[in-house]
Design an enzyme around this catalytic site. Structure first.
Site, PDB file in Angstrom:
ATOM      1  N   ASP A 181       0.807  -1.483   0.023  1.00  0.00           N
ATOM      2  CA  ASP A 181      -0.141  -0.316  -0.027  1.00  0.00           C
ATOM      3  C   ASP A 181       1.071   1.437  -0.069  1.00  0.00           C
ATOM      4  OD1 ASP A 181      -3.149   1.725   0.468  1.00  0.00           O
ATOM      5  OD2 ASP A 181      -1.677   2.246   2.319  1.00  0.00           O
TER       6      ASP A 181
ATOM      7  N   GLU B 217      -1.885  -5.526  -4.134  1.00  0.00           N
ATOM      8  CA  GLU B 217      -1.033  -4.521  -3.477  1.00  0.00           C
ATOM      9  C   GLU B 217      -0.487  -5.849  -2.396  1.00  0.00           C
ATOM     10  OE1 GLU B 217      -3.418  -0.913  -1.757  1.00  0.00           O
ATOM     11  OE2 GLU B 217      -2.809  -2.731  -0.308  1.00  0.00           O
TER      12      GLU B 217
END
Length: 228
Positions: A47, A119
């Site tokens: 992220d 991610e």
């Protein structure tokens, strides 16, 4: 793994990083004796890597845009919906390791699971090949020729569209209600329902309450078909 590497355009030196990125927590919980680590830590790192690379891309691409505008565009680019679309394009769900419950519940197609795994894969590439490899991957999947930037800017504000639709008939109100929260503190998934009066008109989920509300509004618009 080779087929997924082909889709990613990247070859791993450490294959275990890729395997870890594909392990959902439900699988890890069912295989504790095998010391199987879930992808949650990689998701956390991915992220941040994704946010940094996207921020740098926008900073260089849009030298005249103010901070607020850059922040909004970045949020749209890295939202669950965008990451879910990436996962679908590379058929990521096919490679996930899921627990029996998630498997039976359609976890391979669940937007939140696929977005999180995307991610995690980004983080795996970063740890294996460094920031240049991760940046190249993100540009291939999300930022090629800024097509996703233009798409993000044109995306409909579903909440506003729903409000405008409802206002055509006085007396109707729109209320968003939080119905659930799942996942660890650093990577929660929120579930929201939107009500027209006392009736549930749609539901959605997202990585933030605002994103979940947008998805609920979109669901309501699709179901209403323009008829309130």
């Amino acid at each position: 793994m080779r087929a997924l590497e082909d889709a990613l355009g990247y070859r791993f030196e450490n294959q275990e990083l890729l395997r870890e990125a594909l392990r959902h927590s439900s699988y890890a919980n069912e295989h504790r004796g095998a010391e199987a680590t879930s992808n949650e830590r990689l998701e956390f790192l991915g992220d941040s890597v994704l946010g940094f690379v996207t921020a740098e891309f926008l900073f260089r691409r849009r030298p005249d845009s103010p901070e607020g505008e850059l922040t909004r565009i970045r949020a749209r680019l890295v939202c669950e919906e965008s990451l879910y679309e990436v996962a679908q394009r590379i058929d990521l769900g096919r490679y996930l390791c899921l627990g029996h419950g998630e498997e039976a519940g359609g976890g391979r197609e669940r937007a939140s699971i696929l977005a999180d795994a995307t991610e995690a894969v980004i983080a795996a590439v970063y740890l294996d090949g460094g920031i240049e490899a991760a940046s190249a991957l993100i540009h291939r999947l999300l930022l090629d020729d800024a097509t996703e930037v233009r798409a993000a800017e044109k995306r409909l504000d579903y909440k506003t569209a729903l409000q405008e639709l409802v206002q055509r008939k006085p007396g109707r109100t729109v209320v968003y209600r939080l119905t659930g929260e799942t996942g660890p503190d650093h990577a929660k998934t929120f579930s929201v329902s939107v009500l027209l009066g006392d009736e549930v008109a749609g539901s959605g989920s997202g990585r933030s309450k605002k994103e979940a509300e947008q998805m609920a509004a979109r669901d309501a618009l699709e179901k209403l078909g323009g008829d309130v």
